[in-house]
Enzyme design. Structure first.
Site, PDB file in Angstrom:
ATOM      1  N   LEU A 118      68.140 -48.865  -7.902  1.00  0.00           N
ATOM      2  CA  LEU A 118      66.815 -49.425  -8.186  1.00  0.00           C
ATOM      3  C   LEU A 118      66.573 -50.643  -7.303  1.00  0.00           C
ATOM      4  CD1 LEU A 118      66.523 -49.044 -12.041  1.00  0.00           C
ATOM      5  CD2 LEU A 118      65.389 -47.737 -10.243  1.00  0.00           C
ATOM      6  N   HIS A 119      66.405 -50.380  -6.025  1.00  0.00           N
ATOM      7  CA  HIS A 119      66.119 -51.421  -5.055  1.00  0.00           C
ATOM      8  C   HIS A 119      64.824 -51.070  -4.354  1.00  0.00           C
ATOM      9  CE1 HIS A 119      70.027 -53.223  -5.633  1.00  0.00           C
ATOM     10  NE2 HIS A 119      70.509 -51.998  -5.685  1.00  0.00           N
ATOM     11  N   ALA A 120      64.066 -52.073  -3.965  1.00  0.00           N
ATOM     12  CA  ALA A 120      62.832 -51.934  -3.198  1.00  0.00           C
ATOM     13  C   ALA A 120      61.902 -50.843  -3.739  1.00  0.00           C
ATOM     14  CB  ALA A 120      63.150 -51.728  -1.726  1.00  0.00           C
TER      15      ALA A 120
END
Length: 89
Positions: A14-16
């Site tokens: 759950l990045h960017a």
């Protein structure tokens, strides 16, 4: 309180972009929703900063929970389905 534990399908976690997609969907829901890593404290699923601070990696298990109310179970199911989808693209 409806809750569900799922495995994050996106390779980068759950990045960017995946985090933004998740948070934007959470903001559309009518109930407060939280997300927590296994053994961690829950954070507001409608906050991009809070979600990115969790540092959730691909393949990790997380727990979604929603406050009681109309649409709570559906909200958890909808966000769980999203997390189980590869959002990298």
């Amino acid at each position: 309180m409806p809750q569900r534990t799922v495995t994050v399908a996106s390779r980068i976690g759950l990045h960017a972009r995946p985090a933004a997609v998740f948070v934007n969907k959470a903001k559309e829901l009518p109930v407060p929703v939280t997300l927590a890593r296994d053994g961690g404290a829950p954070v507001n699923a409608k906050s991009l900063l809070a979600i990115m601070t969790l540092d959730v990696r691909g393949g990790e298990r997380v727990t979604l929970a929603a406050a009681e109310g109309e649409g709570a179970a559906a909200a958890v199911d909808e966000l769980a389905d999203l997390l189980e989808t590869d959002l990298d693209g």
